[in-house]
Design a protein around this motif. Structure first.
Motif, mmCIF file in Angstrom:
data_model
loop_
_atom_site.group_PDB
_atom_site.id
_atom_site.type_symbol
_atom_site.label_atom_id
_atom_site.label_comp_id
_atom_site.label_asym_id
_atom_site.label_seq_id
_atom_site.Cartn_x
_atom_site.Cartn_y
_atom_site.Cartn_z
ATOM 1 N N ALA A 52 0.831 -1.208 0.000
ATOM 2 C CA ALA A 52 0.000 0.000 0.000
ATOM 3 C C ALA A 52 0.865 1.256 0.000
ATOM 4 O O ALA A 52 0.569 2.245 -0.672
ATOM 5 N N PHE A 53 1.965 1.203 0.765
ATOM 6 C CA PHE A 53 2.902 2.331 0.811
ATOM 7 C C PHE A 53 3.459 2.577 -0.597
ATOM 8 O O PHE A 53 3.478 3.701 -1.086
ATOM 9 N N ALA A 54 3.890 1.473 -1.251
ATOM 10 C CA ALA A 54 4.461 1.594 -2.597
ATOM 11 C C ALA A 54 3.442 2.168 -3.577
ATOM 12 O O ALA A 54 3.757 3.036 -4.393
ATOM 13 N N GLN A 55 2.191 1.688 -3.472
ATOM 14 C CA GLN A 55 1.168 2.180 -4.395
ATOM 15 C C GLN A 55 0.882 3.661 -4.172
ATOM 16 O O GLN A 55 0.754 4.433 -5.116
ATOM 17 N N GLY A 137 12.119 5.054 -0.553
ATOM 18 C CA GLY A 137 11.375 6.242 -0.960
ATOM 19 C C GLY A 137 12.328 7.393 -1.256
ATOM 20 O O GLY A 137 13.434 7.187 -1.750
ATOM 21 N N LYS A 138 11.912 8.602 -0.917
ATOM 22 C CA LYS A 138 12.770 9.764 -1.150
ATOM 23 C C LYS A 138 13.737 9.888 0.024
ATOM 24 O O LYS A 138 13.316 10.004 1.171
ATOM 25 N N VAL A 139 15.010 9.842 -0.303
ATOM 26 C CA VAL A 139 16.053 9.837 0.730
ATOM 27 C C VAL A 139 16.702 11.203 0.814
ATOM 28 O O VAL A 139 17.090 11.782 -0.199
ATOM 29 N N ARG A 198 5.243 2.103 7.474
ATOM 30 C CA ARG A 198 4.820 0.949 6.670
ATOM 31 C C ARG A 198 5.902 0.464 5.713
ATOM 32 O O ARG A 198 5.817 -0.633 5.187
ATOM 33 N N GLN A 199 6.919 1.317 5.479
ATOM 34 C CA GLN A 199 7.880 0.933 4.443
ATOM 35 C C GLN A 199 8.945 -0.050 4.919
ATOM 36 O O GLN A 199 9.841 -0.412 4.164
#
Length: 206
Positions: A52-55, A137-139, A198-199
């Motif tokens: 869900a996090f990825a989506q 994600g964004k780092v 969640r990631q």
């Protein structure tokens, strides 16, 4: 829950070991560790939340690279602690490190499988490593902050890493290498921080 199927467990162990070995910081670690058993963590809640996090992030325009699953590592002295993380997830307020961000607003997890503790392992020490799937994600690369006013999660990002992580000099103390190779991961929505980002999804205990 935990379940171990013997014919799968040897290939799971091989998978786990190859993940660990491809994530060493120090090449001499190849000979330094022995791994005995691997347990697959199958927590559908965490897996579906990772998805869900990825989506959600894909919908927000993240690149494939930002959505890619990588691995990160946690070390525990005993099996109970390792299993607890697999059941309840990695929660905020679980870290003694604070150099990359406020430990009350995010979680810390190791990038390298041989740099999991501020002190080097001594001969004969054993422990449990939880291999987690991680979507970075964004780092945001930030300077380490050793003051008491902690760095807050950066809006629009999902993860902080230390500035000097790619060229950790050999003279660096183990403790510094450990701190510099942490991911600080958080999930902020509507100004409040998630208890459990969640990631990060626990994957294998070894």
């Amino acid at each position: 829950g935990f379940h171990l199927e013997s014919e799968e467990s040897s290939s799971l162990l091989q998978t786990a070991v190859s993940v660990l070995q491809s994530s060493y910081l120090d090449s001499t670690s190849q000979d330094g560790f022995q791994y005995s058993q691997a347990i697959l963590v199958e927590n559908d809640v965490f897996l579906s939340e990772l998805k869900a996090f990825a989506q959600a992030k894909e919908a927000a325009g993240y690149s494939q690279e930002e959505l890619e699953e990588t691995f990160a590592f946690l070390l525990f002295d005993n099996e109970e602690e390792a299993k607890e993380v697999c059941q309840t997830g990695l929660r905020v307020n679980s870290s003694s490190i604070s150099t990359l961000g406020d430990p009350a607003k995010g979680v810390y997890i190791s990038k390298y499988a041989d740099c999991l503790h501020p002190r080097p392992w001594y001969h004969g020490k054993s422990g449990y490593i939880v291999i987690c799937k991680l979507i970075k994600g964004k780092v945001k690369v930030i300077s380490e902050n050793y003051t008491a006013s902690y760095t807050c999660p950066s809006p629009g990002y999902d993860c902080h890493v230390a500035l000097s992580r790619n060229n950790i000099p050999s003279t660096t103390s183990h403790c510094q290498a450990f701190e510099q190779s942490q991911y600080y991961v958080y999930e902020v929505s509507d100004g409040s921080t998630a208890e459990r980002p969640r990631q990060i999804c626990p994957y294998i205990v070894i």
